[in-house]
Design a protein around this motif. Sequence first.
Motif, short mmCIF file in Angstrom:
data_model
loop_
_atom_site.label_atom_id
_atom_site.label_comp_id
_atom_site.label_asym_id
_atom_site.label_seq_id
_atom_site.Cartn_x
_atom_site.Cartn_y
_atom_site.Cartn_z
N THR A 179 3.90 -0.04 10.56
CA THR A 179 5.14 -0.36 9.39
C THR A 179 5.83 0.87 8.53
O THR A 179 6.20 1.02 7.24
CB THR A 179 4.64 -1.27 8.63
N LEU A 184 7.54 2.90 1.65
CA LEU A 184 6.14 2.35 1.61
C LEU A 184 5.85 3.55 -0.04
O LEU A 184 6.27 3.96 -0.26
CB LEU A 184 5.03 2.24 2.72
N LEU A 195 3.73 -1.83 -0.69
CA LEU A 195 2.87 -2.08 0.87
C LEU A 195 2.55 -0.30 0.43
O LEU A 195 3.40 0.32 0.43
CB LEU A 195 4.06 -2.36 1.53
N ALA A 197 0.78 2.63 1.99
CA ALA A 197 0.65 3.29 3.04
C ALA A 197 -1.38 3.94 3.50
O ALA A 197 -1.28 4.96 2.75
CB ALA A 197 1.16 4.94 2.87
#
Length: 352
Positions: A179, A184, A195, A197
């Motif tokens: 992603t 992030l 989200l 990392a």
Amino acid sequence: MTASPRTIIASLLAGLALSFTANVHAETPDPLPRLGLDGERLAAIGVSSGGYMAAQLAVAWPERFDALGLVATGPWGCAEGELGRALGQCMFTRLGTPDLSAIDQRWAGYRERELVGSQADRGKLKVYAWQGGSDGTIDPAVSAAAVTQFDGWLADPEAQLKKVVDATAGHGWPVGAETAGESLADCHASGPPYLLACGTDLAGDAIAWWYPSPEPAVDDPTAAGSLLAFDQGAFDARGLADTGYLYLPNACEDGHCGIVVALHGCEMGVSDEDDADVPTFVSGSGLNRWAAANRLAVLYPQAEASLANPKGCWDWWGFSESTWQLDPLQDSRDGRQVKALMGMIDSLQAVP
């Protein structure tokens, strides 16, 4: 001659424009299609408020679900219909940690009224639980209580419950390198889009726990399936956004696919990202990569922000229920959002 289910579904998908973005940009989304998806594999997974809702679905209807994912969230029934308790005991611990014995009594009362599934069916669930040890939104002690709850509920916790703790992670859904193109949050902090990392492919880890020896994830889910926007208006419940999303692998055109219901957390829904084509959670959770390879459709329902729910959370404390209810039923089969989400599942499993 009657057309086969495969032919009907293939024709339907052609009409829905099998590309990743075609229906996402439609002015008026199509209704959620009837696809005849099978009921052999049905999982619910969610992060934060979505984790609370995922548990509400699975505990209400454990005979329908076989798998559950709890990400940065607390135990089922924690708020007991009270916002004060939700804030003081189910996010932070100002009022102490969740009282699991009181929650068990709540479940027992529901069971007597057939508002949740049976203890035996609940005990068969396969549960994956992830928590960040530096979570500043859901206290790690609250997430630990969710693990303790299901450890006591499952028939064979050693075989059915996987607990993962990232000691330095913050609040959100951890993702891996696949992603990298998404926006992030730092793994050790939190904040939109939640989200994290962390270099951890939570989606793959959860699916491998639920359904052992999965096929490797595809590199490009946009080529292996379609992202369809659908009208959530048919599933009338307070707090739902107008539009939801469905990731449908091309391999599911014969209908023989399971379903993963993926539930975003607060500030992660469609209404919170007006500049994005789709919510970052839908495109960046990593679930679509694994779903495409393993015959799983991913349903991404969407909650919206409102005066009663300013951060667009799923209802785990009772805001979407009737104002006159002394004991909201948001965590039962009669919960308005629970009913709406089960209606979406019923539509996907209905024969076209």
